[in-house]
Design an enzyme around this catalytic site. Structure first.
Site, PDB file in Angstrom:
ATOM      1  N   HIS A   1       0.837  -1.212   0.000  1.00  0.00           N
ATOM      2  CA  HIS A   1       0.000   0.000   0.000  1.00  0.00           C
ATOM      3  C   HIS A   1       0.870   1.259   0.000  1.00  0.00           C
ATOM      4  O   HIS A   1       0.584   2.224  -0.719  1.00  0.00           O
ATOM      5  CB  HIS A   1      -0.878   0.059   1.266  1.00  0.00           C
TER       6      HIS A   1
ATOM      7  N   LYS B   1     -17.892  -6.090   6.848  1.00  0.00           N
ATOM      8  CA  LYS B   1     -16.570  -6.669   7.100  1.00  0.00           C
ATOM      9  C   LYS B   1     -16.261  -6.578   8.591  1.00  0.00           C
ATOM     10  O   LYS B   1     -16.775  -5.713   9.287  1.00  0.00           O
ATOM     11  CB  LYS B   1     -15.496  -5.898   6.318  1.00  0.00           C
TER      12      LYS B   1
ATOM     13  N   ARG C   1      -1.684  -6.242  -7.997  1.00  0.00           N
ATOM     14  CA  ARG C   1      -0.514  -7.040  -7.619  1.00  0.00           C
ATOM     15  C   ARG C   1      -0.223  -8.132  -8.631  1.00  0.00           C
ATOM     16  O   ARG C   1       0.901  -8.342  -9.041  1.00  0.00           O
ATOM     17  CB  ARG C   1      -0.735  -7.692  -6.252  1.00  0.00           C
TER      18      ARG C   1
ATOM     19  N   SER D   1      -2.944  -7.780   2.996  1.00  0.00           N
ATOM     20  CA  SER D   1      -3.244  -7.552   4.413  1.00  0.00           C
ATOM     21  C   SER D   1      -3.679  -8.862   5.079  1.00  0.00           C
ATOM     22  O   SER D   1      -3.319  -9.139   6.220  1.00  0.00           O
ATOM     23  CB  SER D   1      -4.361  -6.520   4.560  1.00  0.00           C
TER      24      SER D   1
HETATM   25  O1  PNS Z   1      -8.787  -2.725   0.111  1.00  0.00           O
HETATM   26  P1  PNS Z   1     -10.040  -3.289  -0.489  1.00  0.00           P
HETATM   27  O2  PNS Z   1     -10.883  -3.965   0.579  1.00  0.00           O
HETATM   28  O3  PNS Z   1      -9.793  -4.179  -1.672  1.00  0.00           O
HETATM   29  O4  PNS Z   1     -10.895  -2.012  -1.030  1.00  0.00           O
HETATM   30  C1  PNS Z   1     -12.135  -2.182  -1.678  1.00  0.00           C
HETATM   31  C2  PNS Z   1     -12.845  -0.841  -1.829  1.00  0.00           C
HETATM   32  C3  PNS Z   1     -12.867  -0.128  -0.505  1.00  0.00           C
HETATM   33  C4  PNS Z   1     -12.129   0.027  -2.838  1.00  0.00           C
HETATM   34  C5  PNS Z   1     -14.303  -1.100  -2.314  1.00  0.00           C
HETATM   35  O5  PNS Z   1     -14.878  -2.065  -1.493  1.00  0.00           O
HETATM   36  C6  PNS Z   1     -15.161   0.160  -2.272  1.00  0.00           C
HETATM   37  O6  PNS Z   1     -15.010   1.020  -3.109  1.00  0.00           O
HETATM   38  N1  PNS Z   1     -16.052   0.241  -1.271  1.00  0.00           N
HETATM   39  C7  PNS Z   1     -16.961   1.375  -1.110  1.00  0.00           C
HETATM   40  C8  PNS Z   1     -18.399   0.944  -1.467  1.00  0.00           C
HETATM   41  C9  PNS Z   1     -18.591   0.969  -2.972  1.00  0.00           C
HETATM   42  O7  PNS Z   1     -18.441   1.992  -3.618  1.00  0.00           O
HETATM   43  N2  PNS Z   1     -18.941  -0.203  -3.535  1.00  0.00           N
HETATM   44  C10 PNS Z   1     -19.144  -0.307  -4.992  1.00  0.00           C
HETATM   45  C11 PNS Z   1     -17.864  -0.762  -5.680  1.00  0.00           C
HETATM   46  S1  PNS Z   1     -17.429  -2.385  -5.126  1.00  0.00           S
END
Ligand code: PNS
Length: 161
Positions: free
Chosen positions: A17, A41, A91, A129
């Site tokens: 990150h 989560k 990645r 993570s």
């Molecule tokens: O680090 P991560 O868990 O892979 O991040 C995922 C993230 C936070 C980018 C994604 O879950 C997100 O954008 N969440 C906010 C809710 C949203 O907009 N959902 C629609 C797209 S999945």
């Protein structure tokens, strides 16, 4: 003004990150690093703890970086903050399908916002993570995977359980 956002769970922040955040900085005038709060989560670290990690490891006195958290849809938050592009790290090929789907969905919801992918450096391409948490939970050495500060916090977290 190019405003970029690097969203994620950051539970916890890893060297992968940090590398993406560092490189994202040079792509925009202002970078928002944002923790997405997701009630479905069950993170190991609270939002407050993760904000502290980001402040400790990413800001370094820079006024062009904002560390924050948000609830709800990422694209709604982007519109509220005037964000022009979303930055995500890739990645390996396994990330691609998931990231591609999110990027297409976000584009559908907000066509004016672009998603930019930065490839992880090879030495970080295996770090996640979840793996960091698993290794740390068994007392394994994660010093080369996360910043020293996070390593300390992981040790404290697992020794208090
Ligand atoms: O680090 P991560 O868990 O892979 O991040 C995922 C993230 C936070 C980018 C994604 O879950 C997100 O954008 N969440 C906010 C809710 C949203 O907009 N959902 C629609 C797209 S999945």
């Amino acid at each position: 003004m190019r405003i970029g956002i690097y969203p994620g769970s950051f539970d916890p922040l890893t060297n992968g990150h940090l590398d993406i955040a560092e490189r994202a900085k040079s792509l925009c005038d202002r970078l928002i690093i944002a923790i997405a709060m997701n009630s479905a989560k069950h993170p190991l670290f609270s939002v407050q703890e993760r904000l502290e990690f980001l402040h400790e490891c990413c800001v370094c006195g820079s006024s062009s970086i904002e560390i924050t958290s948000f609830e709800g849809l990422l694209v709604d938050y982007c519109r509220e903050k005037g964000v022009t592009f979303i930055i995500r790290g890739l990645r390996a090929i396994v990330d691609f399908e998931y990231e591609f789907a999110i990027a297409l969905l976000n584009k559908k919801l907000a066509p004016e916002i672009e998603t930019i992918f930065l490839m992880s450096q090879s030495e970080n391409s295996f770090i996640s993570s979840n793996m960091v948490k698993e290794v740390a939970s068994y007392g394994g050495d994660v010093t080369s995977l996360v910043p020293q500060f996070i390593h300390k916090k992981l040790r404290e977290k697992y020794s208090s359980r």
